[in-house]
Design a protein around this motif. Structure first.
Motif, PDB file in Angstrom:
ATOM      1  N   PHE A 111      36.167 -14.465 -68.644  1.00 24.38           N
ATOM      2  CA  PHE A 111      36.658 -13.801 -67.340  1.00 24.38           C
ATOM      3  C   PHE A 111      35.725 -14.321 -66.457  1.00 24.38           C
ATOM      4  CE2 PHE A 111      39.465 -10.768 -69.602  1.00 24.38           C
ATOM      5  CZ  PHE A 111      40.197 -10.467 -68.517  1.00 24.38           C
ATOM      6  N   ASN A 134      40.471 -12.597 -74.291  1.00 23.74           N
ATOM      7  CA  ASN A 134      39.497 -11.122 -73.834  1.00 23.74           C
ATOM      8  C   ASN A 134      38.429 -11.104 -74.332  1.00 23.74           C
ATOM      9  OD1 ASN A 134      39.385  -8.740 -73.451  1.00 23.74           O
ATOM     10  ND2 ASN A 134      40.442  -7.862 -75.321  1.00 23.74           N
ATOM     11  N   VAL A 137      45.097 -13.883 -59.816  1.00 19.27           N
ATOM     12  CA  VAL A 137      45.010 -12.871 -60.818  1.00 19.27           C
ATOM     13  C   VAL A 137      44.273 -13.560 -61.790  1.00 19.27           C
ATOM     14  CG1 VAL A 137      46.457 -11.223 -62.326  1.00 19.27           C
ATOM     15  CG2 VAL A 137      47.211 -11.765 -60.111  1.00 19.27           C
ATOM     16  N   ASP A 185      49.865 -19.569 -65.513  1.00 14.59           N
ATOM     17  CA  ASP A 185      48.505 -20.151 -65.609  1.00 14.59           C
ATOM     18  C   ASP A 185      48.047 -21.404 -64.730  1.00 14.59           C
ATOM     19  OD1 ASP A 185      45.832 -19.947 -66.647  1.00 14.59           O
ATOM     20  OD2 ASP A 185      46.143 -21.123 -68.371  1.00 14.59           O
ATOM     21  N   ASN A 212      45.254 -13.361 -71.845  1.00 13.82           N
ATOM     22  CA  ASN A 212      46.628 -14.154 -72.251  1.00 13.82           C
ATOM     23  C   ASN A 212      47.139 -13.438 -73.406  1.00 13.82           C
ATOM     24  OD1 ASN A 212      48.250 -16.088 -72.438  1.00 13.82           O
ATOM     25  ND2 ASN A 212      46.858 -17.570 -73.396  1.00 13.82           N
ATOM     26  N   ALA A 250      43.974 -12.382 -65.913  1.00 16.42           N
ATOM     27  CA  ALA A 250      44.163 -11.544 -66.847  1.00 16.42           C
ATOM     28  C   ALA A 250      44.205 -11.976 -68.349  1.00 16.42           C
ATOM     29  CB  ALA A 250      45.634 -10.975 -66.465  1.00 16.42           C
ATOM     30  N   LEU A 267      45.097 -17.055 -67.126  1.00 16.61           N
ATOM     31  CA  LEU A 267      45.231 -16.178 -68.100  1.00 16.61           C
ATOM     32  C   LEU A 267      43.830 -16.631 -69.252  1.00 16.61           C
ATOM     33  CD1 LEU A 267      48.955 -16.708 -68.921  1.00 16.61           C
ATOM     34  CD2 LEU A 267      47.783 -14.657 -68.090  1.00 16.61           C
ATOM     35  N   PRO A 292      51.270 -10.125 -68.879  1.00 17.94           N
ATOM     36  CA  PRO A 292      50.779 -11.276 -68.000  1.00 17.94           C
ATOM     37  C   PRO A 292      51.134 -12.498 -68.383  1.00 17.94           C
ATOM     38  CG  PRO A 292      48.816  -9.596 -68.558  1.00 17.94           C
ATOM     39  CD  PRO A 292      50.124  -9.174 -69.388  1.00 17.94           C
TER      40      PRO A 292
END
Length: 64
Positions: free
Chosen positions: A35, A30, A7, A21, A11, A9, A27, A15
């Motif tokens: 990503f 944003n 996954v 992590d 942080n 996601a 993690l 999540p």
């Protein structure tokens, strides 16, 4: 994670409580670069992706 997939996601929030992590996924901050870097790690290192997927599946079975 139960499906055996690592996954990626943000942080923040939930999540942080469910993803380990570096063990069951990543993690990240944003933003799209964070990503992309996490996805690149998994694409370029298939054994890492497989191991994280297995770890995630086992983690869900044990904790949930």
């Amino acid at each position: 994670m139960y499906a055996g997939s690592p996954v990626i996601a943000v942080n923040s929030g939930g999540p942080k409580e469910t993803i380990l992590d570096g063990k069951t996924g990543f993690l990240v901050e944003n933003d799209d670069v964070a990503f992309m870097e996490a996805m690149k790690k998994l694409v370029c290192n298939v054994s890492l992706a497989v191991d994280m997927g297995k770890n995630g599946h086992e983690y869900v079975r044990e904790k949930f």
